[in-house]
Structure formats: structure tokens, C-alpha cells
Design an enzyme around this catalytic site. Structure first.
Site, PDB file in Angstrom:
ATOM      1  N   LYS A 232      38.943  50.780  35.746  1.00 16.97           N
ATOM      2  CA  LYS A 232      40.293  50.993  36.514  1.00 16.97           C
ATOM      3  C   LYS A 232      40.178  52.244  36.229  1.00 16.97           C
ATOM      4  CE  LYS A 232      39.984  47.204  39.506  1.00 16.97           C
ATOM      5  NZ  LYS A 232      40.805  45.873  40.108  1.00 16.97           N
ATOM      6  N   ARG A 266      37.388  40.039  35.318  1.00 16.42           N
ATOM      7  CA  ARG A 266      36.774  40.130  36.373  1.00 16.42           C
ATOM      8  C   ARG A 266      36.313  41.530  36.083  1.00 16.42           C
ATOM      9  NH1 ARG A 266      36.595  43.879  40.905  1.00 16.42           N
ATOM     10  NH2 ARG A 266      35.572  42.889  42.830  1.00 16.42           N
TER      11      ARG A 266
HETATM   12  N1  HH2 Z   1      39.424  44.645  41.865  1.00 10.29           N
HETATM   13  C1  HH2 Z   1      38.300  44.924  42.819  1.00 10.29           C
HETATM   14  C2  HH2 Z   1      38.039  44.275  44.255  1.00 10.29           C
HETATM   15  N2  HH2 Z   1      38.408  42.543  43.896  1.00 10.29           N
HETATM   16  N3  HH2 Z   1      39.961  41.655  43.062  1.00 10.29           N
HETATM   17  C3  HH2 Z   1      40.536  40.595  41.789  1.00 10.29           C
HETATM   18  N4  HH2 Z   1      40.655  39.024  42.484  1.00 10.29           N
HETATM   19  N5  HH2 Z   1      41.493  41.142  41.380  1.00 10.29           N
HETATM   20  C4  HH2 Z   1      40.642  42.388  41.226  1.00 10.29           C
HETATM   21  O1  HH2 Z   1      41.824  43.466  40.566  1.00 10.29           O
HETATM   22  C5  HH2 Z   1      40.081  43.244  41.987  1.00 10.29           C
HETATM   23  C6  HH2 Z   1      39.475  42.420  43.340  1.00 10.29           C
HETATM   24  C7  HH2 Z   1      38.372  46.526  42.816  1.00 10.29           C
HETATM   25  O2  HH2 Z   1      37.218  46.010  42.103  1.00 10.29           O
HETATM   26  P1  HH2 Z   1      35.313  46.817  42.541  1.00 10.29           P
HETATM   27  O3  HH2 Z   1      35.375  45.719  42.922  1.00 10.29           O
HETATM   28  O4  HH2 Z   1      34.700  47.213  41.511  1.00 10.29           O
HETATM   29  O5  HH2 Z   1      35.488  48.128  43.189  1.00 10.29           O
HETATM   30  P2  HH2 Z   1      35.840  48.051  44.522  1.00 10.29           P
HETATM   31  O6  HH2 Z   1      36.771  47.308  45.265  1.00 10.29           O
HETATM   32  O7  HH2 Z   1      35.459  49.204  45.715  1.00 10.29           O
HETATM   33  O8  HH2 Z   1      34.183  47.621  45.364  1.00 10.29           O
END
Ligand code: HH2
Length: 287
Positions: A232, A266
Site C-alpha cells: 500500500k 491479507r
Molecule cells: N484492501 C484492498 C482491497 N480489499 N479488503 C480488506 N478487508 N482489507 C483491505 O485492506 C483491503 C481489502 C486493496 O488492495 P488490492 O485488492 O490489492 O487492490 P484493489 O482494491 O485496487 O484491487
């Protein structure tokens, strides 16, 4: 060494791998949630796994490397990166060739979605956990969908805009209290709830650091805590690097999160995170 890290995900353990989040939580070790984004625009891996063959290969690889849970999302949540809103039909279209097959890999699958219709489809298609980055507060039908299916829900803290003047821990606690009221009203039992401070969502980089540093305060809810710091933006603010070069910062943040009370992390980088948490647990155990 294995005894120092009970129920580690070796190939032999995998044969009798826990099939639900409740069983996993009884293992008394930190759990790894591997991220599978079937999106063209996710902030660190957008476009890499939109093709079902590569998505399922990646899912299989994460499970073999020790992922306890697979978190599948078909809409980027990127708070500051201008992610494109995806209609429900498109989210389901992206998930259809992937989620039911991923649910056969022997670990629980969570659906990362903000839409109750997508959650309902996913739960009917093999997912057994709902991951709502708006903590049941945006789509009010989400709590009812989870309650009807009797599935666990991850309630993540979020807000539209970061406010540097906020006491972020008080804000997160107040948000969780509201989400828990919604959950109770929908008939979602407390034992089905996991709380997540939402690293990088509606927070300044400093507030994301505070949420990890003071995570233990959230233990007062008496519920399992999840932290998702993987790749992040706050890492870049401290030690500039593009998303795919933030492994060191991600691992450091997850180790401290677990030390401060997280039971699930995660991550995009399963192997490195498994290793870091095993070593952390082994050191703790000889203390
Ligand atoms: N972060 C992201 C997405 N979903 N869910 C939970 N519970 N906690 C988190 O910190 C979280 C989440 C963002 O990360 P990522 O899935 O890699 O990116 P994107 O939302 O751009 O697909």
C-alpha cells in the site's frame, strides 16, 4: 522447527486443511489471506489475472505456498487511484470462470465486493466469507445476505476522504460500533464478524501507521482482527517504491500487525509472508 509453528501449511497438513474460517481461527496462529484480483485496474496487480487460466494458476500457487484463505475481487477498491466503478453484471462475469473453480482448491474463499448482489452470487457459487470494504454501511442489503447464508463477514473501516485532524482510532472504533449495530439488526451473529481497520482507506499515510501501531486497542471488541497492508501507498511515503517493490514494507507491517493482535493478514506475497510469520512465531515461542 515445525512444532514451533503449529499447523503450518505443509503439503501434508493441506490434506486435512480446515474448510471454514471458524476452524482456521482455532489454529492459534496467524492466518494468511492470499489476494486474487480479477480486475484490469487493481493498484498493484491490475490486468495480471483477468485471464481465467492465469488467475486459477495463481490461486493454486498461493494455496500451495500456504494461503489459508483466498480473497477474490473483481472490482478495484483503489481509494485514491481513480478505480473505475464496475456494474454488478460485469463483476459477476469476471468472477464466473474463476470463483467456483477456486472454491474447489481446499481453502475457504472470500468475496471482496461492495455489492450485496455480487456477494449473494458468490456465496451461492462456493465462497464462504464476505469481505465488505464498506463495513456493511454502504449496501445495507449486505448484512442480510450474509445473515441468510450464515457466513462470516469482514467489516472494514472506510471513509470517503481522509481527514488528518481525526483521532483515527476513535473514528475506527465508532465506525465498527455502527457496523456491529447493523449486523445485529440483520441477525448476523457476533461470532461471524472479523474487524479490519482498512489500511490506506480514508486515512492519511500517518493514520495508516497509527492503525497498525495501535491495533491492540481494537482487541476491546473481542473479535478477530484482519490487516491488509500489502504494497500500500503508505509504504511508498516512507520508503519510495512502486507497488511491486514494496515487499519489505508489507512484510514489516504485517509482522507488526500480528504482534499487535491481527490474526489474519491479507497479502499479495504469500510465500514471503508465511516465512516472516513463521519466524516471528518461532521467536515468540522461545522467548
Ligand atoms: N484492501 C484492498 C482491497 N480489499 N479488503 C480488506 N478487508 N482489507 C483491505 O485492506 C483491503 C481489502 C486493496 O488492495 P488490492 O485488492 O490489492 O487492490 P484493489 O482494491 O485496487 O484491487
Amino acid at each position: 522447527m515445525a512444532a514451533l509453528y503449529p499447523n503450518a501449511n505443509s503439503a501434508s497438513d493441506r490434506k486435512c486443511a480446515p474448510s471454514s474460517l471458524w476452524e482456521l481461527l482455532r489454529l492459534k496462529r496467524a492466518l494468511i489471506m492470499g489476494i486474487l484480483n480479477v480486475t484490469p485496474d487493481s493498484f498493484s496487480d491490475g490486468g495480471r489475472f483477468i485471464d481465467p487460466t492465469s488467475a486459477l494458476a495463481h490461486a493454486r500457487r498461493m494455496v500451495s505456498l500456504g494461503a489459508d484463505i483466498l480473497d477474490i475481487g473483481a472490482e478495484s477498491t483503489r481509494p485514491y487511484g481513480g478505480a473505475v466503478a464496475v456494474p454488478m453484471e460485469e463483476e459477476i462475469r469476471r468472477l464466473t470462470p474463476i470463483l467456483p473453480a477456486a472454491a474447489e482448491l481446499g481453502v475457504p474463499v472470500s468475496i471482496d465486493t461492495m455489492k450485496s448482489e455480487v456477494a449473494a452470487w458468490a456465496l451461492a457459487s462456493g465462497a464462504t466469507i464476505v469481505n465488505d470494504v464498506w463495513g456493511l454501511q454502504r449496501d445495507r442489503a449486505m448484512a442480510h445476505v450474509a445473515a441468510e447464508h450464515g457466513t462470516p463477514v469482514i467489516i472494514m473501516h472506510n471513509r470517503e476522504h481522509a481527514d488528518p485532524a481525526l483521532d483515527i482510532m476513535a473514528e475506527i472504533s465508532a465506525f465498527f460500533a455502527r457496523s456491529l449495530e447493523i449486523a445485529v439488526a440483520a441477525g448476523l451473529p457476533r461470532h461471524n464478524i472479523v474487524l479490519d481497520p482498512g489500511i490506506g482507506f480514508g486515512k492519511t499515510p500517518e493514520q495508516s501507521l497509527i492503525a497498525i501501531a495501535r491495533l491492540a486497542e481494537l482487541k476491546s471488541f473481542g473479535l478477530p482482527l484482519l490487516v491488509g497492508a500489502s504494497r500500500k501507498r503508505f509504504i511508498d511515503k516512507i520508503s519510495p517504491a512502486p507497488p511491486d517493490q514494496r515487499l519489505g514494507g508489507s512484510v514489516a507491517a504485517h509482522v507488526l500487525a500480528v504482534t499487535n493482535g491481527a490474526v489474519i493478514v491479507r497479502t499479495h506475497d504469500v510465500a514471503e509472508t508465511v516465512q516472516a510469520l513463521r519466524v516471528t512465531a518461532a521467536i515468540e515461542n522461545v522467548r
